[in-house]
Scaffold this active site. Structure first.
Site, mmCIF file in Angstrom:
data_model
loop_
_atom_site.group_PDB
_atom_site.id
_atom_site.type_symbol
_atom_site.label_atom_id
_atom_site.label_comp_id
_atom_site.label_asym_id
_atom_site.label_seq_id
_atom_site.Cartn_x
_atom_site.Cartn_y
_atom_site.Cartn_z
ATOM 1 C CB CYS A 111 11.801 -21.381 44.045
ATOM 2 S SG CYS A 111 10.357 -21.086 43.036
ATOM 3 C CG HIS A 245 14.794 -21.947 41.555
ATOM 4 N ND1 HIS A 245 14.099 -23.113 41.345
ATOM 5 C CD2 HIS A 245 13.967 -20.922 41.205
ATOM 6 C CE1 HIS A 245 12.891 -22.804 40.898
ATOM 7 N NE2 HIS A 245 12.791 -21.498 40.793
ATOM 8 C CG ASN A 275 10.452 -22.640 38.176
ATOM 9 O OD1 ASN A 275 10.577 -23.334 39.173
ATOM 10 N ND2 ASN A 275 10.346 -21.325 38.232
HETATM 11 N N1 ACO Z 1 3.956 -17.552 24.225
HETATM 12 C C1 ACO Z 1 3.910 -16.533 23.372
HETATM 13 N N2 ACO Z 1 3.786 -15.245 23.756
HETATM 14 C C2 ACO Z 1 3.719 -15.010 25.069
HETATM 15 C C3 ACO Z 1 3.757 -16.044 26.024
HETATM 16 C C4 ACO Z 1 3.883 -17.351 25.556
HETATM 17 N N3 ACO Z 1 3.941 -18.423 26.377
HETATM 18 N N4 ACO Z 1 3.668 -15.499 27.263
HETATM 19 C C5 ACO Z 1 3.580 -14.161 27.086
HETATM 20 N N5 ACO Z 1 3.593 -13.875 25.777
HETATM 21 C C6 ACO Z 1 3.520 -12.545 25.148
HETATM 22 C C7 ACO Z 1 2.821 -11.537 26.012
HETATM 23 O O1 ACO Z 1 1.423 -11.621 25.826
HETATM 24 C C8 ACO Z 1 3.404 -10.255 25.502
HETATM 25 O O2 ACO Z 1 2.745 -9.924 24.296
HETATM 26 P P1 ACO Z 1 2.388 -8.391 23.967
HETATM 27 O O3 ACO Z 1 3.719 -7.687 23.931
HETATM 28 O O4 ACO Z 1 1.692 -8.494 22.639
HETATM 29 O O5 ACO Z 1 1.529 -7.944 25.093
HETATM 30 C C9 ACO Z 1 4.841 -10.617 25.141
HETATM 31 O O6 ACO Z 1 4.849 -12.049 25.007
HETATM 32 C C10 ACO Z 1 5.846 -10.203 26.184
HETATM 33 O O7 ACO Z 1 5.364 -10.596 27.476
HETATM 34 P P2 ACO Z 1 6.195 -10.310 28.759
HETATM 35 O O8 ACO Z 1 5.486 -10.891 29.941
HETATM 36 O O9 ACO Z 1 6.558 -8.847 28.798
HETATM 37 O O10 ACO Z 1 7.481 -11.173 28.457
HETATM 38 P P3 ACO Z 1 8.910 -11.046 29.070
HETATM 39 O O11 ACO Z 1 9.838 -10.666 27.986
HETATM 40 O O12 ACO Z 1 8.921 -10.277 30.358
HETATM 41 O O13 ACO Z 1 9.212 -12.556 29.436
HETATM 42 C C11 ACO Z 1 9.250 -14.037 31.324
HETATM 43 C C12 ACO Z 1 8.381 -13.257 30.348
HETATM 44 C C13 ACO Z 1 10.019 -15.075 30.539
HETATM 45 C C14 ACO Z 1 8.355 -14.747 32.338
HETATM 46 C C15 ACO Z 1 10.191 -13.042 32.023
HETATM 47 O O14 ACO Z 1 9.470 -12.015 32.625
HETATM 48 C C16 ACO Z 1 11.058 -13.683 33.032
HETATM 49 O O15 ACO Z 1 12.033 -14.319 32.701
HETATM 50 N N6 ACO Z 1 10.740 -13.503 34.318
HETATM 51 C C17 ACO Z 1 11.424 -14.163 35.393
HETATM 52 C C18 ACO Z 1 10.410 -14.790 36.183
HETATM 53 C C19 ACO Z 1 10.513 -16.267 36.216
HETATM 54 O O16 ACO Z 1 11.376 -16.911 35.675
HETATM 55 N N7 ACO Z 1 9.582 -16.796 36.929
HETATM 56 C C20 ACO Z 1 9.541 -18.183 37.170
HETATM 57 C C21 ACO Z 1 8.880 -18.421 38.454
HETATM 58 S S1 ACO Z 1 9.579 -17.540 39.730
HETATM 59 C C22 ACO Z 1 10.825 -18.363 40.316
HETATM 60 O O17 ACO Z 1 10.918 -19.522 40.165
HETATM 61 C C23 ACO Z 1 11.847 -17.585 40.994
#
Ligand code: ACO
Length: 318
Positions: A111, A245, A275
């Site tokens: 990225c 980004h 993204n």
């Molecule tokens: N739809 C529905 N439910 C989902 C999905 C989905 N697409 N994906 C995960 N879940 C569920 C999981 O299974 C979990 O369920 P559970 O509690 O029953 O086990 C629940 O949602 C929570 O999952 P988490 O992974 O803990 O969700 P979180 O609140 O951390 O959000 C996210 C995930 C949005 C990816 C967050 O961690 C984030 O914003 N991370 C930043 C990373 C990022 O943006 N990466 C992009 C690429 S990196 C870059 O470009 C820099």
């Protein structure tokens, strides 16, 4: 003498896939994706390839810059999803647009790829080796996603962005870039496996896997600190836009808060693009340019951050 962006271009695949479309093929919902990420839709390739998208974006950037391909001296593509291991995307673009004089190569900084390409071109320009460059950030991320992993595949999209830069009196005012390879495992994707006759391979190929919370912590701490260091390098100035980004709206809001900057200065494309890794920053910049948002003299911070881990930040005068 520094490096100024004189033209931009971009290309997004024709196929738009909304969150509701994804909810028809996997256990997810528009509400889950939108509230956690800000993403409503993304563009995914069908027939298009990384090189095809780059060539379209490059032609638009050259036209916007008023430059001919045959005058370009350097082509750098930030990508982790070139169509081939070799030749590079940059060499394929060189051939397709007829930039016969250019030296062409790719950089792999995920990225941060477009920022690393910009800083590399700047180093060549500062050294007096080249006077202009065509820079691209482009990805076909949909081909390295695990479409059975709803926690990653809903976040990403495909597309290409381009910028033409040249040596000029103003432009890039300050920059920094960094890497933390020790944390590479938090966002990774396996390459080709060795298939030589002395190696036994029985595992299935792996796709992108990510520790989302670790990536989030990295982004919200590293990006504001990097921006502040870059701003300290330059004369104090009012920033017109922060072109970050486009990973996640919550990361962008957190960076704005930590910088005590107005969120209105952080334009967004992730709502309709998702993204696009190295593509995010140049695609957003091109959208802003074509909407007439960028005026000569504007001060713009650009920051890319992601896998590697890597980050790159630049302060530009438009
Ligand atoms: N739809 C529905 N439910 C989902 C999905 C989905 N697409 N994906 C995960 N879940 C569920 C999981 O299974 C979990 O369920 P559970 O509690 O029953 O086990 C629940 O949602 C929570 O999952 P988490 O992974 O803990 O969700 P979180 O609140 O951390 O959000 C996210 C995930 C949005 C990816 C967050 O961690 C984030 O914003 N991370 C930043 C990373 C990022 O943006 N990466 C992009 C690429 S990196 C870059 O470009 C820099």
């Amino acid at each position: 003498m520094t490096t100024r962006i004189i033209g931009t271009g971009s290309y997004l695949p024709k196929r738009v896939v909304t969150n509701d479309d994804l909810a028809k093929i996997m256990d997810t919902s528009d509400e889950w994706i939108r509230t956690r990420t800000g993403i409503r839709a993304r563009h995914l390739v069908e027939e298009e390839t990384t090189t095809f998208m780059c060539v379209e974006a490059a032609k638009r950037a050259l036209e916007n810059a008023g430059m001919q391909a045959e005058d370009i001296e350097l082509i750098i593509v930030g990508t982790i999803t070139a169509d081939h291991v070799t030749p590079s995307a940059a060499c394929e673009i060189q051939a397709a647009i007829g930039a016969d004089k250019a030296v062409a190569f790719d950089v792999n900084a995920a990225c941060s790829g477009f920022l690393f390409a910009l800083h590399t071109a700047h180093a060549y320009i500062q050294a007096g080796i080249y006077k202009n460059a065509l820079l691209l950030g482009a990805e076909t991320l949909s081909k390295i996603m695990d479409w059975d992993d709803r926690s990653t595949c809903v976040l990403f999209g495909d597309g290409a962005g381009a910028a033409v830069v040249k040596a000029d009196e103003t432009g890039l005012l300050a920059f920094e870039q960094g890497s933390d390879g020790a944390k590479g495992h938090v966002l990774a994707c396996e390459g080709r496996r060795n298939n030589n006759p002395y190696v036994s391979n029985d595992k299935a190929y792996d796709y992108v896997h990510m520790d989302g919370q670790e990536v989030y912590k990295f982004a919200v701490s590293t990006v504001p600190a990097s921006i502040m260091r870059v701003l300290e390098q330059a004369e104090p100035c009012e920033i017109d836009y922060y072109v970050l980004h486009q990973a996640n709206i919550r990361i962008i809001q957190s960076v704005a808060k930590r910088l005590k900057a107005d969120e209105a200065k952080f334009p967004i494309s992730l709502d309709h693009c998702g993204n696009i890794s190295a593509g995010s920053v140049p695609i957003l910049l091109d959208e802003m340019n074509r909407k007439g948002m960028l005026k000569r003299g504007h001060k713009i911070v650009m920051s890319g951050f992601g896998a590697g881990l890597t980050w790159g930040t630049a302060l530009l005068e438009w």
